[in-house]
Design a protein around this motif. Structure first.
Motif, PDB file in Angstrom:
ATOM      1  N   LEU A 264       0.804  -1.213   0.000  1.00 15.27           N
ATOM      2  CA  LEU A 264       0.000   0.000   0.000  1.00 15.27           C
ATOM      3  C   LEU A 264       0.841   1.269   0.000  1.00 15.27           C
ATOM      4  O   LEU A 264       0.488   2.258  -0.646  1.00 15.27           O
ATOM      5  CB  LEU A 264      -0.906   0.032   1.238  1.00 15.27           C
ATOM      6  CG  LEU A 264      -2.253  -0.648   1.166  1.00 15.27           C
ATOM      7  CD1 LEU A 264      -2.925  -0.585   2.536  1.00 15.27           C
ATOM      8  CD2 LEU A 264      -3.142  -0.001   0.116  1.00 15.27           C
ATOM      9  N   ASP A 265       1.947   1.266   0.739  1.00 13.95           N
ATOM     10  CA  ASP A 265       2.649   2.539   0.941  1.00 13.95           C
ATOM     11  C   ASP A 265       4.097   2.280   1.328  1.00 13.95           C
ATOM     12  O   ASP A 265       4.507   1.150   1.563  1.00 13.95           O
ATOM     13  CB  ASP A 265       1.943   3.397   1.988  1.00 13.95           C
ATOM     14  CG  ASP A 265       1.540   2.622   3.244  1.00 13.95           C
ATOM     15  OD1 ASP A 265       2.060   1.502   3.446  1.00 13.95           O
ATOM     16  OD2 ASP A 265       0.714   3.122   4.023  1.00 13.95           O
ATOM     17  N   GLU A 266       4.865   3.377   1.396  1.00 15.33           N
ATOM     18  CA  GLU A 266       6.270   3.282   1.764  1.00 15.33           C
ATOM     19  C   GLU A 266       6.787   4.674   2.136  1.00 15.33           C
ATOM     20  O   GLU A 266       6.336   5.680   1.589  1.00 15.33           O
ATOM     21  CB  GLU A 266       7.091   2.731   0.606  1.00 15.33           C
ATOM     22  CG  GLU A 266       8.573   2.509   0.899  1.00 15.33           C
ATOM     23  CD  GLU A 266       8.807   1.562   2.061  1.00 15.33           C
ATOM     24  OE1 GLU A 266       8.810   2.050   3.206  1.00 15.33           O
ATOM     25  OE2 GLU A 266       8.976   0.349   1.813  1.00 15.33           O
ATOM     26  N   TYR A 267       7.705   4.707   3.077  1.00 10.33           N
ATOM     27  CA  TYR A 267       8.409   5.946   3.378  1.00 10.33           C
ATOM     28  C   TYR A 267       9.326   6.321   2.212  1.00 10.33           C
ATOM     29  O   TYR A 267       9.819   5.467   1.484  1.00 10.33           O
ATOM     30  CB  TYR A 267       9.273   5.784   4.628  1.00 10.33           C
ATOM     31  CG  TYR A 267       8.521   5.745   5.935  1.00 10.33           C
ATOM     32  CD1 TYR A 267       7.781   6.840   6.379  1.00 10.33           C
ATOM     33  CD2 TYR A 267       8.587   4.618   6.752  1.00 10.33           C
ATOM     34  CE1 TYR A 267       7.119   6.815   7.587  1.00 10.33           C
ATOM     35  CE2 TYR A 267       7.929   4.578   7.968  1.00 10.33           C
ATOM     36  CZ  TYR A 267       7.187   5.679   8.384  1.00 10.33           C
ATOM     37  OH  TYR A 267       6.536   5.643   9.582  1.00 10.33           O
TER      38      TYR A 267
ATOM     39  N   PRO B 205       5.808   0.688  -3.524  1.00  6.05           N
ATOM     40  CA  PRO B 205       5.929   1.911  -4.336  1.00  6.05           C
ATOM     41  C   PRO B 205       7.300   2.555  -4.248  1.00  6.05           C
ATOM     42  O   PRO B 205       7.644   3.386  -5.100  1.00  6.05           O
ATOM     43  CB  PRO B 205       4.844   2.822  -3.767  1.00  6.05           C
ATOM     44  CG  PRO B 205       4.583   2.308  -2.398  1.00  6.05           C
ATOM     45  CD  PRO B 205       4.812   0.826  -2.462  1.00  6.05           C
ATOM     46  N   GLY B 206       8.100   2.174  -3.253  1.00  4.87           N
ATOM     47  CA  GLY B 206       9.451   2.717  -3.159  1.00  4.87           C
ATOM     48  C   GLY B 206      10.493   1.852  -3.829  1.00  4.87           C
ATOM     49  O   GLY B 206      11.684   2.170  -3.771  1.00  4.87           O
TER      50      GLY B 206
ATOM     51  N   LEU C 220      -6.706   5.375   5.520  1.00  8.87           N
ATOM     52  CA  LEU C 220      -6.333   4.149   4.835  1.00  8.87           C
ATOM     53  C   LEU C 220      -4.973   4.385   4.206  1.00  8.87           C
ATOM     54  O   LEU C 220      -4.790   5.370   3.483  1.00  8.87           O
ATOM     55  CB  LEU C 220      -7.338   3.776   3.743  1.00  8.87           C
ATOM     56  CG  LEU C 220      -8.741   3.342   4.161  1.00  8.87           C
ATOM     57  CD1 LEU C 220      -9.576   3.029   2.923  1.00  8.87           C
ATOM     58  CD2 LEU C 220      -8.715   2.141   5.091  1.00  8.87           C
ATOM     59  N   ALA C 221      -4.017   3.471   4.444  1.00  5.15           N
ATOM     60  CA  ALA C 221      -2.639   3.695   4.018  1.00  5.15           C
ATOM     61  C   ALA C 221      -2.211   5.062   4.553  1.00  5.15           C
ATOM     62  O   ALA C 221      -2.472   5.384   5.710  1.00  5.15           O
ATOM     63  CB  ALA C 221      -2.515   3.571   2.510  1.00  5.15           C
TER      64      ALA C 221
ATOM     65  N   CYS D 107       6.166  10.355   2.000  1.00  2.03           N
ATOM     66  CA  CYS D 107       5.836   8.949   1.770  1.00  2.03           C
ATOM     67  C   CYS D 107       5.236   8.802   0.382  1.00  2.03           C
ATOM     68  O   CYS D 107       4.866   9.788  -0.273  1.00  2.03           O
ATOM     69  CB  CYS D 107       4.832   8.458   2.811  1.00  2.03           C
ATOM     70  SG  CYS D 107       3.197   9.230   2.638  1.00  2.03           S
ATOM     71  N   LEU D 108       5.160   7.568  -0.071  1.00  2.00           N
ATOM     72  CA  LEU D 108       4.406   7.205  -1.263  1.00  2.00           C
ATOM     73  C   LEU D 108       3.241   6.341  -0.808  1.00  2.00           C
ATOM     74  O   LEU D 108       3.415   5.440   0.020  1.00  2.00           O
ATOM     75  CB  LEU D 108       5.277   6.416  -2.248  1.00  2.00           C
ATOM     76  CG  LEU D 108       6.409   7.205  -2.900  1.00  2.00           C
ATOM     77  CD1 LEU D 108       7.426   6.259  -3.515  1.00  2.00           C
ATOM     78  CD2 LEU D 108       5.858   8.148  -3.961  1.00  2.00           C
TER      79      LEU D 108
END
Length: 261
Positions: free
Chosen positions: A66-69, A102-103, A139-140, A180-181
């Motif tokens: 979902l996400d990343e720093y 995503p990173g 969310l995320a 973040c992404l």
């Protein structure tokens, strides 16, 4: 939206894991979506158990995070890619490079969102997306007032979010990344099945607003009301403010055998 109220996070994990078991049995090459944080941990432990004891295989599956720093070096213990590696990937049989965050793309942060969207589309879209809900309904990294039409993008983390996450960085907010992404809310809506987990009384208001409140960017998780196949699985504490909790319990208990989520 189907709401499933159970007694404990462990029971919720079994309910959600059933959806994974059915999907991977019928479609071994399914595309999965994984969340990080404490909420999905009981689910990941149950998936590991089923892999070890029941032969649940991820060998042909792929997955997106979902996400990343932004700004943490590869291998940093607080990268979400490392979280998934340690809590799930290394314990089951994913193929090498089957999981992408995503990173992980070799592009500039401003270009990572569109590139990630293209990668998801090229994989055929996400079949099953797991989600956790924040106490403010996020969310995320789609925090309150995020656009309901948002796609994967670079976002600036608020001071409150960075302070909340400082506990993972030795209590030092200066170590917490400023950006973040994150997949967007519209990206999440593109998944074929979304399962949102919520546990504890601290999530009760957010669950109530997401499930029974109006559609609003104030409560980003309310966007799941628009999802054609969304399932909310919560424990008794997280369901404590739901006006229709008994209705949800009754309808779930009365589902025809084999219908699943």
């Amino acid at each position: 939206m189907e709401v499933v109220v159970v007694s404990t996070p462990e029971e919720a994990a079994r309910v959600a894991a059933d959806a994974y078991s059915v999907l991977l049995r019928d479609t071994p090459s399914a595309v999965l979506g994984f969340a990080t944080g404490s909420t999905p941990l009981p689910l990941y432990r149950e998936l590991i158990r089923r892999h070890r004891e029941e032969g649940l295989s991820f060998a042909r599956a792929r997955a997106f995070l979902l996400d990343e720093y932004v700004g943490l070096p590869a291998g940093h213990p607080e990268r979400y890619r490392e979280f998934i590696r340690g809590e799930l990937e290394q314990h089951v049989d994913f193929a090498a490079d089957a999981i992408v965050g995503p990173g992980d793309l070799d592009v500039a942060p401003l270009d990572a969102g569109p590139a990630y969207e293209q990668r998801i589309r090229a994989a055929g879209g996400i079949d099953l997306q797991i989600l956790g809900i924040g106490s403010d309904g996020h969310l995320a990294f789609n925090m309150p007032m995020s656009s309901l039409a948002s796609r994967t993008r670079l976002k600036t983390l608020t001071p409150r979010t960075r302070q909340d996450n400082a506990r993972f960085f030795d209590g030092d907010i200066d170590q917490v990344p400023t950006h973040c992404l994150t997949q967007g809310l519209a990206t999440i809506l593109d998944s074929r099945h979304a399962i949102m987990l919520g546990f504890g009384r601290g999530k009760a208001q957010a669950v109530r607003e997401a499930v029974e409140g109006p559609l609003s960017s104030r409560w980003p998780a309310s966007v799941l009301q628009l999802h054609p196949h969304a399932t909310v699985v919560v424990d008794d504490d997280a369901a404590s403010q739901l006006a229709f909790a008994e209705y949800y319990r009754t309808t779930y208990a009365g589902k025809p055998a084999g219908q699943g989520l």
